[in-house]
Design an enzyme around this catalytic site. Structure first.
Site, short mmCIF file in Angstrom:
data_model
loop_
_atom_site.label_atom_id
_atom_site.label_comp_id
_atom_site.label_asym_id
_atom_site.label_seq_id
_atom_site.Cartn_x
_atom_site.Cartn_y
_atom_site.Cartn_z
N TYR A 76 0.81 -1.22 0.00
CA TYR A 76 0.00 0.00 0.00
C TYR A 76 0.84 1.27 0.00
CZ TYR A 76 -4.27 -2.56 -0.07
OH TYR A 76 -5.28 -3.38 -0.50
N GLN A 112 -15.25 2.55 -7.08
CA GLN A 112 -14.57 1.48 -6.35
C GLN A 112 -13.11 1.85 -6.17
OE1 GLN A 112 -16.02 -2.59 -8.10
NE2 GLN A 112 -16.25 -1.08 -9.71
N VAL A 114 -9.68 3.90 -5.03
CA VAL A 114 -9.21 4.45 -3.75
C VAL A 114 -8.19 5.56 -3.98
CG1 VAL A 114 -9.64 2.31 -2.45
CG2 VAL A 114 -7.46 2.57 -3.64
N HIS A 130 -14.99 1.50 -1.69
CA HIS A 130 -13.87 0.67 -1.22
C HIS A 130 -12.86 1.48 -0.39
CE1 HIS A 130 -14.60 -2.66 -4.48
NE2 HIS A 130 -15.46 -2.71 -3.48
N CYS A 143 -11.96 -0.26 17.93
CA CYS A 143 -11.40 1.09 18.07
C CYS A 143 -11.84 1.90 16.86
CB CYS A 143 -9.87 1.00 18.12
SG CYS A 143 -9.04 2.60 18.18
N CYS A 162 -5.03 2.81 20.98
CA CYS A 162 -5.04 1.45 21.54
C CYS A 162 -3.78 0.64 21.21
CB CYS A 162 -6.29 0.70 21.10
SG CYS A 162 -6.25 0.19 19.38
N GLY A 199 -15.00 1.48 -16.80
CA GLY A 199 -13.69 0.96 -16.42
C GLY A 199 -13.68 -0.02 -15.26
N SER A 201 -14.24 -4.28 -14.30
CA SER A 201 -14.43 -5.62 -14.83
C SER A 201 -15.75 -6.21 -14.35
CB SER A 201 -13.26 -6.52 -14.41
OG SER A 201 -13.16 -6.53 -13.00
N ASN A 225 -15.81 0.72 -21.57
CA ASN A 225 -14.70 -0.13 -21.14
C ASN A 225 -13.84 -0.46 -22.36
OD1 ASN A 225 -13.15 -2.57 -20.19
ND2 ASN A 225 -14.47 -2.31 -18.41
C1 BJW Z 1 -10.34 0.45 -19.13
C2 BJW Z 1 -9.20 1.13 -19.42
C3 BJW Z 1 -9.38 2.36 -20.01
C4 BJW Z 1 -8.57 -0.66 -18.55
N1 BJW Z 1 -10.61 2.81 -20.25
N2 BJW Z 1 -11.55 0.89 -19.39
C5 BJW Z 1 -18.22 -15.50 -5.14
C6 BJW Z 1 -19.23 -14.89 -5.85
C7 BJW Z 1 -19.60 -13.58 -5.58
C8 BJW Z 1 -18.96 -12.86 -4.58
C9 BJW Z 1 -17.97 -13.48 -3.86
C10 BJW Z 1 -17.59 -14.78 -4.14
N3 BJW Z 1 -16.58 -15.09 -3.29
C11 BJW Z 1 -16.30 -14.02 -2.53
C12 BJW Z 1 -17.14 -13.03 -2.85
C13 BJW Z 1 -17.18 -11.69 -2.27
C14 BJW Z 1 -16.05 -10.80 -2.76
C15 BJW Z 1 -15.97 -10.85 -4.28
O1 BJW Z 1 -16.64 -10.10 -4.97
N4 BJW Z 1 -15.15 -11.68 -4.84
C16 BJW Z 1 -15.09 -11.89 -6.30
C17 BJW Z 1 -13.72 -11.49 -6.81
C18 BJW Z 1 -15.47 -13.29 -6.60
N5 BJW Z 1 -16.39 -9.47 -2.30
C19 BJW Z 1 -16.07 -9.05 -1.09
O2 BJW Z 1 -15.42 -9.71 -0.31
C20 BJW Z 1 -16.58 -7.67 -0.70
N6 BJW Z 1 -17.21 -7.70 0.55
C21 BJW Z 1 -18.31 -8.43 0.80
O3 BJW Z 1 -18.84 -9.10 -0.07
O4 BJW Z 1 -18.80 -8.29 2.06
C22 BJW Z 1 -19.89 -9.09 2.46
C23 BJW Z 1 -19.35 -10.30 3.14
C24 BJW Z 1 -18.51 -10.16 4.22
C25 BJW Z 1 -18.02 -11.28 4.84
C26 BJW Z 1 -18.34 -12.54 4.37
C27 BJW Z 1 -19.18 -12.66 3.27
C28 BJW Z 1 -19.69 -11.52 2.66
C29 BJW Z 1 -15.43 -6.69 -0.59
C30 BJW Z 1 -14.73 -6.47 -1.88
C31 BJW Z 1 -13.53 -5.55 -1.67
C32 BJW Z 1 -12.70 -5.42 -2.92
N7 BJW Z 1 -11.50 -4.74 -2.62
C33 BJW Z 1 -10.56 -4.40 -3.69
C34 BJW Z 1 -9.27 -3.89 -3.04
C35 BJW Z 1 -9.51 -2.47 -2.49
C36 BJW Z 1 -8.29 -1.88 -1.88
C37 BJW Z 1 -7.18 -1.69 -2.88
O5 BJW Z 1 -7.29 -0.87 -3.78
O6 BJW Z 1 -6.18 -2.39 -2.72
O7 BJW Z 1 -11.13 -3.42 -4.55
S1 BJW Z 1 -10.24 -5.74 -4.81
C38 BJW Z 1 -10.12 -4.75 -6.26
O8 BJW Z 1 -11.20 -5.09 -7.17
C39 BJW Z 1 -10.41 -3.32 -5.79
C40 BJW Z 1 -11.30 -2.81 -6.89
O9 BJW Z 1 -12.05 -1.70 -6.44
C41 BJW Z 1 -12.13 -4.01 -7.22
C42 BJW Z 1 -12.77 -3.95 -8.59
O10 BJW Z 1 -11.83 -3.96 -9.61
P1 BJW Z 1 -12.04 -3.04 -10.88
O11 BJW Z 1 -12.05 -1.63 -10.48
O12 BJW Z 1 -13.20 -3.53 -11.65
O13 BJW Z 1 -10.65 -3.28 -11.67
P2 BJW Z 1 -10.22 -4.49 -12.64
O14 BJW Z 1 -8.76 -4.47 -12.72
O15 BJW Z 1 -10.88 -5.74 -12.28
O16 BJW Z 1 -10.85 -4.07 -14.05
C43 BJW Z 1 -10.37 -2.94 -14.78
C44 BJW Z 1 -11.28 -2.76 -15.96
O17 BJW Z 1 -10.92 -1.56 -16.61
C45 BJW Z 1 -11.17 -3.88 -16.99
O18 BJW Z 1 -12.48 -4.29 -17.36
C46 BJW Z 1 -10.46 -3.21 -18.18
O19 BJW Z 1 -10.90 -3.71 -19.44
C47 BJW Z 1 -10.86 -1.79 -18.01
N8 BJW Z 1 -9.93 -0.80 -18.53
N9 BJW Z 1 -8.09 0.32 -19.02
C48 BJW Z 1 -11.67 1.99 -19.93
N10 BJW Z 1 -8.31 3.11 -20.36
#
Ligand code: BJW
Length: 256
Positions: A76, A112, A114, A130, A143, A162, A199, A201, A225
């Site tokens: 981070y 989504q 940060v 997020h 805390c 803490c 943007g 996935s 996208n």
């Molecule tokens: C362009 C471009 C350009 C490129 N122009 N486009 C099974 C089924 C369903 C759900 C789950 C499951 N197993 C587990 C889960 C839950 C889990 C989940 O969703 N997992 C899946 C991966 C399967 N979710 C969670 O755990 C969430 N919490 C939750 O559900 O709580 C309830 C619960 C609690 C306890 C027990 C049970 C339930 C929390 C999710 C937190 C995600 N955190 C992250 C990290 C954040 C911190 C950090 O930044 O480090 O968030 S993961 C990461 O993915 C980050 C992003 O916000 C998130 C989404 O990614 P994003 O933004 O879509 O990026 P990419 O890279 O995936 O895609 C980029 C896109 O851009 C692509 O499509 C490219 O084509 C495009 N692109 N250049 C336009 N120029």
């Protein structure tokens, strides 16, 4: 079936989208890492993205932090340090422009991301579902210590209340999203007439579920996208190309 968009198709899609936006009173937008790609911020799942070379379990879960907080902070801090250098791109600015057009009360940006780039581009009331790289908080759930910090942190920072380790105020896998923020995001998705998905996935829940919610509540859904995604088959318009090019074109179209 998805075909690469040629410029004729893009023209048609832009005109259709501009039509939806002209009809809309309320607009909501969901953005993901792709909107910041043209600013030089890495996405997660693309080739060369953040998850390549990183074990997601190790750096983006509470269990990973418990096991090796130094490793997590290293991951981070590298990203926090990059924030000083990155600037919003024309895609972020176009969304800020759209908010000015619709007014703050009728335009909600849910991100989504940060990285804070939407705010830097001038968008107000951004819903950061997020969390934020610029905030740190105590890892002790009992805390409530939290503070804004965008300076470089050395070693393992400890909570002054803490003495437990501080952690980035972002949402890891298995953690719930900040409640108030997510309630506001759900409301915006339900109440909007047009929902833009930019943007992302659309594989991470519950963020991706907002797309289904908006659709279920009657919004026209528009995707921007580089590539087809899990959401492409359920949207009304899918525009393929860089958001830093497509979103400014859309604003231009609306103004013409
Ligand atoms: C362009 C471009 C350009 C490129 N122009 N486009 C099974 C089924 C369903 C759900 C789950 C499951 N197993 C587990 C889960 C839950 C889990 C989940 O969703 N997992 C899946 C991966 C399967 N979710 C969670 O755990 C969430 N919490 C939750 O559900 O709580 C309830 C619960 C609690 C306890 C027990 C049970 C339930 C929390 C999710 C937190 C995600 N955190 C992250 C990290 C954040 C911190 C950090 O930044 O480090 O968030 S993961 C990461 O993915 C980050 C992003 O916000 C998130 C989404 O990614 P994003 O933004 O879509 O990026 P990419 O890279 O995936 O895609 C980029 C896109 O851009 C692509 O499509 C490219 O084509 C495009 N692109 N250049 C336009 N120029």
């Amino acid at each position: 079936m998805h075909h690469p968009v040629d410029s004729d198709d893009l023209e048609v899609a832009l005109a259709k989208t501009a039509g939806y936006l002209r009809e809309a009173k309320r607009v909501a937008v969901l953005t993901g890492a792709g909107v910041s790609a043209e600013s030089g911020v890495k996405t997660f799942r693309d080739e060369g993205g953040l998850w390549e070379g990183h074990d997601v379990e190790a750096v983006a879960t509470p269990q990973g932090f418990k096991r090796d907080p130094s490793l997590v902070w290293k991951f981070y801090n590298a990203r926090r340090n990059q924030l000083a250098e990155v600037k919003p791109n024309p895609g972020h600015f176009a969304l800020a422009e759209l908010q000015r057009r619709f007014g703050h009360d009728n335009f909600t940006l849910i991100t989504q991301n940060v990285d804070g780039l939407h705010q830097k581009a001038g968008t107000a009331n951004v819903l950061e579902v997020h969390g934020s790289l610029r905030r740190i908080r105590c890892s002790n759930v009992a805390c409530d210590y939290e503070e804004d910090r965008d300076d470089a942190l050395e070693g393992l920072p400890e909570c002054e209340k803490c003495a437990r380790y501080l952690r980035p105020a972002v949402v890891w896998f298995g953690e719930v999203l900040p409640e108030d923020v997510f309630i506001a995001a759900k409301m915006a998705a339900k109440e909007c007439d047009a929902f833009l998905v930019v943007g992302t996935s659309a594989v991470v829940w519950p963020g991706a579920w907002l797309i289904l919610l908006a659709r279920e509540f009657g919004a026209n859904v528009i995707e921007v996208n580089l590539n087809p995604t899990d959401a492409s088959s359920i949207v009304d318009v899918a525009m393929q190309g860089p958001s830093g090019v497509i979103l400014p074109k859309l604003v231009e179209k609306l103004n013409s």
